[in-house]
Scaffold this active site. Structure first.
Site, PDB file in Angstrom:
ATOM      1  N   LYS A  45      37.326  41.366  44.145  1.00 31.11           N
ATOM      2  CA  LYS A  45      38.638  40.829  43.510  1.00 31.11           C
ATOM      3  C   LYS A  45      39.486  42.070  43.654  1.00 31.11           C
ATOM      4  CE  LYS A  45      37.137  42.726  38.904  1.00 31.11           C
ATOM      5  NZ  LYS A  45      36.706  42.494  37.684  1.00 31.11           N
TER       6      LYS A  45
ATOM      7  N   ARG B 275      36.389  37.475  25.470  1.00 33.18           N
ATOM      8  CA  ARG B 275      37.449  37.016  26.730  1.00 33.18           C
ATOM      9  C   ARG B 275      37.401  35.601  26.862  1.00 33.18           C
ATOM     10  NH1 ARG B 275      37.850  41.149  31.737  1.00 33.18           N
ATOM     11  NH2 ARG B 275      35.990  39.950  32.466  1.00 33.18           N
TER      12      ARG B 275
ATOM     13  N   MET C 190      60.061  57.926  44.700  1.00 28.93           N
ATOM     14  CA  MET C 190      59.352  56.762  45.072  1.00 28.93           C
ATOM     15  C   MET C 190      58.360  56.923  46.341  1.00 28.93           C
ATOM     16  SD  MET C 190      60.948  53.042  45.879  1.00 28.93           S
ATOM     17  CE  MET C 190      61.922  52.815  44.418  1.00 28.93           C
ATOM     18  N   ASP C 191      58.977  57.830  47.456  1.00 29.69           N
ATOM     19  CA  ASP C 191      58.427  57.585  48.483  1.00 29.69           C
ATOM     20  C   ASP C 191      57.862  59.090  49.252  1.00 29.69           C
ATOM     21  OD1 ASP C 191      59.449  54.745  49.035  1.00 29.69           O
ATOM     22  OD2 ASP C 191      61.123  56.041  49.248  1.00 29.69           O
TER      23      ASP C 191
HETATM   24  C1  LIG Z   1      35.174  42.912  37.555  1.00 23.99           C
HETATM   25  C2  LIG Z   1      34.140  42.204  37.144  1.00 23.99           C
HETATM   26  C3  LIG Z   1      32.637  42.670  37.392  1.00 23.99           C
HETATM   27  C4  LIG Z   1      32.651  43.824  38.107  1.00 23.99           C
HETATM   28  O1  LIG Z   1      32.687  44.676  37.005  1.00 23.99           O
HETATM   29  P1  LIG Z   1      32.317  46.295  37.667  1.00 23.99           P
HETATM   30  O2  LIG Z   1      32.339  47.124  36.692  1.00 23.99           O
HETATM   31  O3  LIG Z   1      33.424  46.843  38.691  1.00 23.99           O
HETATM   32  O4  LIG Z   1      31.095  46.458  38.406  1.00 23.99           O
HETATM   33  C5  LIG Z   1      31.657  41.596  36.990  1.00 23.99           C
HETATM   34  N1  LIG Z   1      32.061  40.626  35.998  1.00 23.99           N
HETATM   35  C6  LIG Z   1      33.285  40.092  35.835  1.00 23.99           C
HETATM   36  C7  LIG Z   1      33.110  38.966  34.951  1.00 23.99           C
HETATM   37  C8  LIG Z   1      34.355  40.808  36.275  1.00 23.99           C
HETATM   38  O5  LIG Z   1      35.346  40.373  35.861  1.00 23.99           O
END
Ligand SMILES: *Cc1c(COP(=O)(O)O)cnc(C)c1O
Length: 371
Positions: free
Chosen positions: A41, A138, A314-315
């Site tokens: 991600k 969450r 900024m740069d």
């Molecule tokens: C981001 C995330 C992970 C990975 O977590 P790390 O600490 O970076 O290994 C695993 N599970 C969920 C649901 C996440 O949002």
């Protein structure tokens, strides 16, 4: 011929070899039956989602995970035939697109399933993982009743098919093992409600995979440590094997001048030369992720530390040099030079945050160069 990315001396060097080693190492550490879900991600924690994913898959990962459906769709253009799990909730109206692109969604509520069931039938079912909230607070169902009801609705669905179930630990990176143990117990209790065990039951993030290998189940979701970064100082102290850092950030001196004593440097004149000083300018600033709060942070030049002085622009930013250096001299912002190393953790401490936040805020303006 120049690549566009050659136009800028400020660059992030990504060692895919390090990602590969980190993936292989955690897999050999965990039970053979535990699969590796590579979490890519936020553009692979700033390392490039597609390149990181391809490297992890080569090393033996069997699934990818991202935060949002659009992240998954982008990766799907480059990588087919591998499951991609969206960890966050997706609007029910996107289920058809997910099914079409063979992207696995996370399901957290009965309402969501109902809204999907009302839609015209998809060509093929949308794969889902059921999210159980075992203590993170969450997303996900929390009680046996909620889960039983959710499973009933999913069973009646002609749109959805269960591929997995998971939970997320909130405190696996801490010294106290008790909260993680409690979460794991709650999760395993709820998993028993599934009439058929889902193909992939998973719980662990990087911290849990490293600290609690006994909770690894069918798969782990390995994010930050895939890139060679430890989730916390506590994990660093207890880590079972070394991690390999994948990202280095480097730049070069774009301008050098000798300044007499008493001269102001940068916006606001917040730094004044206290004696005759060699001042170097670097073509990196807060738009690149070198946050303004990092004034005073060292960079590496000639194998030695040199501090950023004055307000970060900024740069660009300025550093004070121990002696004259030629323009074009290589400067390491994150990484090793000579015997010195500047780690992401050093920035995180200075900014009162965690390494995760630093790596994901290096801007796309910094070209990623793969080694
Ligand atoms: C981001 C995330 C992970 C990975 O977590 P790390 O600490 O970076 O290994 C695993 N599970 C969920 C649901 C996440 O949002």
């Amino acid at each position: 011929m120049f690549n566009e990315t050659d136009y800028r001396p400020t660059r992030a060097i990504i060692k895919t070899e390090a990602i590969r080693k980190n993936a292989e190492r955690i897999m050999s550490y965990l039970p053979q039956t535990t699969q590796l879900i590579a979490v890519v991600k936020s553009d692979g924690y700033g390392h490039g989602a597609v390149r990181s994913a391809l490297t992890a898959l080569e090393a033996g990962a069997t699934m990818l995970a991202v935060a949002t459906l659009d992240e998954a769709a982008t990766i799907r253009k480059y990588i087919q035939n591998i499951d991609i799990l969206v960890l966050g909730p997706s609007p029910s109206s996107f289920a058809a697109v997910a099914a079409e692109l063979d992207i696995t969604l996370t399901v957290t509520s009965t309402n969501w399933v109902q809204r999907v069931n009302e839609q015209p039938l998809f060509d093929k079912k949308c794969k889902i993982h059921v999210k159980i909230d075992s203590g993170m607070g969450r997303i996900g169902v929390r009680t046996e009743q909620e889960l039983a009801q959710l499973l009933m609705y999913i069973q009646q669905s002609d749109h959805l098919v269960i591929d997995g179930a998971f939970t997320h630990f909130s405190r696996a990176d801490e010294q106290d093992a008790e909260p993680t143990k409690k979460q794991f117990q709650h999760f395993t209790k709820l998993i028993k409600l599934f009439p058929v065990k889902p193909r992939l039951v998973h719980a662990s993030n990087s911290a849990a995979a490293l600290m609690f290998p006994e909770y690894s189940l069918d798969a782990i979701r390995y994010g930050i440590s895939l890139y060679g970064i430890s989730p916390s100082d506590i994990v660093t102290e207890n880590i079972p094997f070394p991690l390999h850092r994948a990202m280095t950030i480097e730049t070069e001196l774009s301008y050098v001048k000798k300044m007499p004593s008493g001269q102001p440097i940068s916006y606001g004149g917040r730094y004044t030369t206290s004696e005759e000083e060699w001042i170097g300018t670097l073509p990196i600033g807060y738009a690149d992720g070198l946050k303004r709060g990092l004034t005073g942070q060292d960079v590496l030049i000639g194998g030695k530390r040199a501090p950023i002085v004055g307000t970060i622009c900024m740069d660009q930013c300025m550093i004070t040099l121990p002696h004259a250096f030629p323009e074009g001299e290589k400067v390491v912002v994150i990484g090793k030079q000579g015997d010195e190393e500047i780690r992401i953790e050093e920035w995180a401490n200075r900014l009162d945050t965690i390494p995760y936040e630093i790596v994901v805020t290096f801007s796309p303006r910094i070209p990623r160069i793969y080694k």
